[in-house]
Design a protein around this motif. Structure first.
Motif: not given
Length: 538
Positions: A58-59, A66, A23-24, A27, A21, A62, A56
């Motif tokens: 959206d995760l 990354d 998002r900022t 991380r 987890t 992300t 999940q």
């Protein structure tokens, strides 16, 4: 020439809904296992199959973005897997198995890894099982943070785990040693040399330690079925494959109405004399192993009930309208040809089909001449323990014994019972505990007389065989047979049941104020389904 395409590395992993987890920008200050896996310097991930719960998504996006930043060569394919309860073993395994069956694996072109760091413990266990069973043709990869811990960030480290146990010498040697110990245990530590018998025991060890299906041991009387059954149970108990008891019953001793009650139990008042509930042998064997020796002796009703108990783990005690449960493993023994019994209408075809999955035929002693010496040495040790003295056999006597034991004259009709009895007699009569050639000669005369057609048995054995029949007499323990022979001999000399009771219980009755010798004798005879009228007719 065409250029050979390099093999690509494909990783299948579950999104870590806790570890992955963030998002900022912060991380990146924490270690995230899925992102870190794609940052390993000595492991290039060409494709990542990122499994995730539908909620999940959206995760997953992300994490995909990354990974694109830190490992542009990695193509991530987020795939939703419909798992509502990630702690439900059946649901998780079923969903992952469906995924594995549908996946277009190409092991000739790609190398596969399964990431087992993320997901619930249930998910990790299921992925392990799918790799171990080769539903997923992969190795396992485990990631972990660097020494500074999760909060330090960075790629962390990884380790590859190959489940091909043959590559691990220590593990392989331990498994082999455990198997050797199991084989030796099943053979009572006897160093048998017959190749066919050793292969048979090896197969029995494999089946007994990995299956709960019924086993059927076939072979002549005295071939060792009962002893092997006990050792199979002890081996399974040692390896924690069973937790319940070993229940041993010779079906040849079950007769009449008492057979159903003995096997399946009864409720109070089911019949005259049923003064209390009786659980029965099948319920006693719950969680353990039930050995039905001479299963071919069961009646038609008992066979039908047994089939139901094997298939449904449920049955009705005699006189009850309420079913009971018992989950046991069945081990059956017989000296009969059950196929011939089926053809003759004496054994149920469906029951044979149910117990015939694993069938092993124990060979008679005369088919194992090379095993007579190791069994002779074993019986000498057993005789020494029974007599509480060291019994030996000099070399000349041993060679003399083996020459006769392996000759055409040696019928060994009673198989290992004959061998056991022969050694025990020689040991008992051996002067100073040393068996000589003369002692061997005396024993051979005794055995030849017993094996020769037309010769009479010992009188004590004659009367039991005459009254019960050969098969039922052979099924008795030696102690019970000797005791019954004495009782029958006295009965034949007596004028009445009371007279026989007074003769048999003369000493014990003198110490009692009130006795009923006739009733006591009647109950003893009933144990063998005999009564005074039967003896008088005989």
């Amino acid at each position: 020439m065409a250029k050979t395409r390099a093999r690509e590395t494909v990783v299948i992993g579950m999104l870590g809904t806790t570890l992955d987890t963030g998002r900022t920008p912060k991380r990146w200050e924490r270690w995230r296992p899925t992102v870190g896996l794609c940052q390993q310097e000595d492991l290039v991930v060409h494709r990542l199959e990122l499994l995730h719960p539908p909620a999940q998504a959206d995760l997953a996006q992300t994490v995909t973005a990354d990974i694109a930043q830190v490992s542009p060569e990695t193509r991530v394919r987020p795939t939703p897997v419909d798992i509502r309860n990630p702690w439900d073993l059946e649901e998780v395994y079923g969903a992952l198995l469906d995924y594995a069956k549908a996946y277009p694996f190409q092991p000739e072109q790609e190398d596969y890894l399964v990431h087992i760091t993320t997901g619930t413990h249930i998910t990790q266990i299921c992925l392990f099982l799918l790799v171990e069973s080769r539903h997923i043709p992969a190795r396992l990869v485990q990631t972990s943070p660097s020494h500074g811990g999760r909060d330090q960030g960075g790629p962390g480290v990884h380790a590859l785990i190959d489940l091909d146990l043959s590559q691990y010498d220590t593990l392989a040697s331990r498994f082999q040693q455990e198997q050797r110990e199991g084989l030796s245990f099943l053979k009572a530590g006897i160093d048998t040399r017959n190749a066919a018998f050793n292969r048979l025991i090896e197969r029995i060890e494999q089946v007994a330690t990995s299956s709960r299906a019924p086993l059927l041991l076939m072979g002549p009387t005295g071939a060792g079925k009962s002893q092997l059954a006990k050792r199979i149970y002890q081996l399974k108990k040692t390896r924690r494959h069973v937790s319940g008891p070993f229940v041993d019953v010779n079906c040849a001793t079950l007769r009449g109405d008492g057979a159903m009650s003995a096997l399946f139990g009864h409720v109070k008042g089911a019949f005259t004399g049923a003064v209390a509930d009786r659980p029965g042998l099948l319920r006693q064997a719950h969680g353990g192993l039930l050995f039905l020796d001479e299963i071919g002796e069961l009646g038609a009703d008992e066979q039908a009930m047994l089939l139901r108990a094997l298939e449904d783990k449920r049955f009705l005690p005699v006189g009850s309208d309420k079913e009971v449960e018992s989950d046991f493993q069945l081990l059956a023994g017989t000296n009969r040809d059950l196929l011939a019994e089926v053809e003759g209408g004496r054994f149920r075809e469906d029951l044979l089909a149910r117990i015939n999955l694993w069938t092993f035929r124990l060979p008679p002693l005369r088919e194992r001449p090379e095993d007579i010496l190791p069994n002779l040495l074993y019986e000498l040790d057993q005789a020494s323990q029974a007599l509480d003295t060291r019994v030996t056999m000099n070399k000349e006597a041993q060679e003399h014994f083996l020459r006769f034991a392996t000759s055409p004259e040696a019928r060994w009709s009673g198989n290992f019972r004959d061998l056991n009895a022969a050694v025990l007699r020689m040991a008992t009569l051996a002067p100073g505990g040393r068996i000589t050639r003369e002692g061997v000669d005396e024993e051979w005369e005794r055995l030849l007389a017993a094996w020769t057609p037309g010769t009479r048995r010992h009188p004590a054995e004659d009367v039991v065989t005459e009254v019960l029949g050969a098969e039922r007499a052979e099924a008795l323990d030696r102690f019970d047979r000797a005791q019954l022979a004495e009782v029958l001999t006295v009965c034949r000399q007596a004028r009445s049941l009371s007279d026989a009771g007074r003769l048999l219980f003369a000493q014990s009755r003198a110490q009692k104020k009130s006795v009923n010798d006739a009733d006591r004798l009647r109950k003893y005879l009933a144990r063998f389904d005999l009564n005074w009228a039967d003896l008088m007719r005989g």
